[in-house]
Design an enzyme around this catalytic site. Structure first.
Site, PDB file in Angstrom:
ATOM      1  CG  ASP A 156       2.377   2.603   0.698  1.00  0.00           C
ATOM      2  OD1 ASP A 156       1.244   2.748   0.117  1.00  0.00           O
ATOM      3  OD2 ASP A 156       2.580   1.419   1.170  1.00  0.00           O
ATOM      4  N   GLY A 206      -3.960   0.563  -7.058  1.00  0.00           N
ATOM      5  CA  GLY A 206      -4.703   0.541  -8.368  1.00  0.00           C
ATOM      6  C   GLY A 206      -5.788   1.583  -8.535  1.00  0.00           C
ATOM      7  CG  ASP A 227      -1.023  -4.396   1.491  1.00  0.00           C
ATOM      8  OD1 ASP A 227      -0.988  -3.443   0.545  1.00  0.00           O
ATOM      9  OD2 ASP A 227      -0.511  -3.921   2.577  1.00  0.00           O
TER      10      ASP A 227
END
Ligand code: GLA
Length: 406
Positions: A156, A206, A227
Site C-alpha cells: 500500500d 489506480g 477505498d
C-alpha cells in the site's frame, strides 16, 4: 492524475541506479507465474476490524471460513491488513506487535485448515495507519514473509508519496510516478527472489494507469480506485470507474476494484447482490470483509452462490465490458470458457419508476433470437427475448448465464 504511458525499458534508462537494479528480473522469476490464475478469493481483516484486528480474529476467520463452507466455495486467502507490525531490531528485522505474538504459528494455523495467509506492507517508511513499512528493507521483509509462510502481500503506497515521491521529485509528476513504479518493482523482485509463490497485490489507488505497468512489476492485481465503503454510492462509483479496463485483466493479473463490503454497513439485500454480481462480472478478487462469526444466512447465501462465484473464477479470465446504458440501467456482458456468456443487467437508478420496465435490446449485446439461460440468483431457467420487458428492482441486478448464446 496524468496518465504516463509506460515502456519499462525506456523508463530504466532514466531511473537512478538503485531503481534500475530494482527493475531487473531476478533468476527465480518463474516462481510466481502460477499464482492468481483466477482472481484471488478469500477474506481480509480491514473492512470489518480495521485497526482493531488481532491474531484471535484471524484464527476465528480461518475457522469460520471452513465451518461456513466458504473455503469449499473457493475462498482461500486469509489476509491480515494493516496494524500487525511492530518495530525493527538492530539488524533491521521487523517484529510483530503484541496483537500478533507468533506470525509463523499463525501461518501454520491457517495452513492446517487448507487456507493461505496474506499480509500487508507498503513501499514507504510507514503504512497508512502509521506502522512500520518496508522502505529500505524490501529484501529483508520479503524473506521474512517467506520464512513465516506468507502467501500474499498487499503493498500500500501510503507514506511513500510524501517520504519519497514528493521529497525527491517535488513538482515533477512524471518523476514521482517513475519513483513509484520503481518502488513497486523493487518489492516485486524481492518477492520473486524468495522463490516462494506469493500473490503480489498493488494498492496505490489506480494512479498512473497502474493496469498498464502492473504486470511488468510482477503484480498479480492492482487497485483501480480509492477505498470502497459499505454504502451504495461508493460501490456504484467504483463500478462506473471499471468501464474500459477489461483488456488489462487476464490469468495472473487482475484489476482490483477493492475488497467486498457484502454484509457490511446498511447495504440492502439487492445492493449486496449487485455488489457481488458486479465484482464477479469484473473478474475482481473476491475478498470478503465481513464479520464471519455473525454472518446472516442471506449474506452467506450471496457469498457462497457457486454459480456466481463460477462467473468470477471462469477460466477464460475475461473481465466484463459495459455494452450499453439506458437511463440508469447498465448492461454488462462477459465471455466465458466454452463459448458461454454472462449478462448482467444492473438497475442503478434511485428512481423506482423511470427505469421500469426495462426493454432489453438483445442485438446490442450481440445476441439474436430467444436465448436460453439460467438466472443465477433464483437458480431458475430463464429465456431472454428481443425487446423483453424486465422488472429489475432499484439497485438490483439480473444475472443470467447463457451456455450457448446465438
Ligand atoms: C489504505 C488501503 C486500505 C487499507 C488501509 C489500511 O487506505 O487502501 O485498503 O489497507 O490503508 O491502513
Amino acid at each position: 492524475m496524468k496518465v504516463v504511458p509506460l515502456a519499462l525499458l525506456g523508463l530504466a534508462l532514466s531511473l537512478p541506479a538503485v531503481a534500475q537494479n530494482a527493475t531487473k528480473p531476478q533468476p527465480q522469476a518463474a516462481a510466481a507465474v502460477t499464482v492468481a490464475q483466477t482472481p484471488p478469493m478469500g477474506w481480509n481483516s480491514w473492512n470489518f476490524f480495521a485497526e482493531r484486528v488481532t491474531e484471535q480474529d484471524i484464527k476465528n476467520a480461518a475457522d469460520q471460513m471452513v465451518s461456513t463452507g466458504m473455503r469449499d466455495a473457493g475462498y482461500v486467502y486469509i489476509n491480515i491488513d494493516d496494524t500487525w507490525e511492530g518495530e525493527r531490531d538492530s539488524t533491521g528485522v521487523l517484529h510483530t506487535n503484541q496483537k500478533f505474538p507468533d506470525m509463523k504459528g499463525l501461518a501454520d494455523y491457517v495452513h492446517a485448515r487448507g487456507l493461505k495467509l496474506g499480509i500487508y506492507s507498503g513501499p514507504g517508511a510507514k503504512t497508512c495507519a502509521g506502522f512500520a513499512a518496508s522502505l529500505g528493507h524490501e529484501d529483508q521483509d520479503a524473506k521474512l514473509y517467506a520464512e513465516w509462510g506468507v502467501d500474499y502481500l498487499k503493498y500500500d503506497l501510503c507514506s511513500f508519496r510524501k517520504d519519497v515521491m514528493q521529497a525527491q521529485a517535488p513538482n515533477d509528476e512524471a518523476g514521482q510516478m517513475r519513483l513509484m513504479i520503481a518502488a513497486y518493482a523493487k518489492m516485486g523482485n524481492a518477492l520473486q527472489a524468495t522463490g516462494r509463490p506469493m500473490v503480489y497485490s498493488l494498492c496505490q489507488y489506480g494512479w498512473d494507469a497502474v493496469w498498464e505497468w502492473g504486470p511488468e512489476v510482477h503484480a498479480n492485481l492492482w487497485r483501480t480506485t480509492g477505498d470502497v465503503q459499505a454504502n451504495w454510492m461508493s460501490i456504484y462509483e467504483i463500478i462506473e470507474r471499471q468501464a474500459g479496463l477489461a483488456k488489462y485483466a487476464g490469468p495472473g493479473h487482475w484489476n482490483d476494484p477493492d475488497m467486498l463490503e457484502v454484509g457490511n454497513g446498511k447495504l440492502s439485500l439487492a445492493e449486496n447482490r449487485s455488489h457481488f454480481t458486479m465484482w464477479s462480472m469484473l473478474a475482481a478478487p473476491l475478498l470478503a470483509g465481513n464479520d464471519l462469526p455473525n454472518m446472516k444466512p442471506e449474506i452467506k447465501a450471496i457469498l457462497t452462490n457457486r454459480d456466481v462465484v463460477a462467473i468470477d473464477q471462469d477460466k477464460l479470465g475475461k473481465q466484463a465490458q459495459r455494452v450499453y446504458v439506458e437511463g440508469q440501467v447498465e448492461v454488462w456482458t462477459r465471455p466465458l470458457a466454452g463459448g458461454a456468456k454472462a449478462v448482467a443487467i444492473l438497475n442503478a437508478g434511485d428512481d423506482r419508476v423511470a427505469t421500469h420496465p426495462f426493454h432489453l435490446d438483445l442485438a446490442k449485446i450481440g445476441l439474436h433470437g430467444p436465448q436460453q439461460g439460467k438466472d443465477l440468483w433464483t437458480g431458475q431457467p430463464v429465456t431472454l427475448t428481443e425487446n423483453q420487458a424486465l422488472e429489475i428492482k432499484h439497485h438490483d441486478t439480473l444475472l443470467v448465464r447463457i451456455p450457448q448464446p446465438k
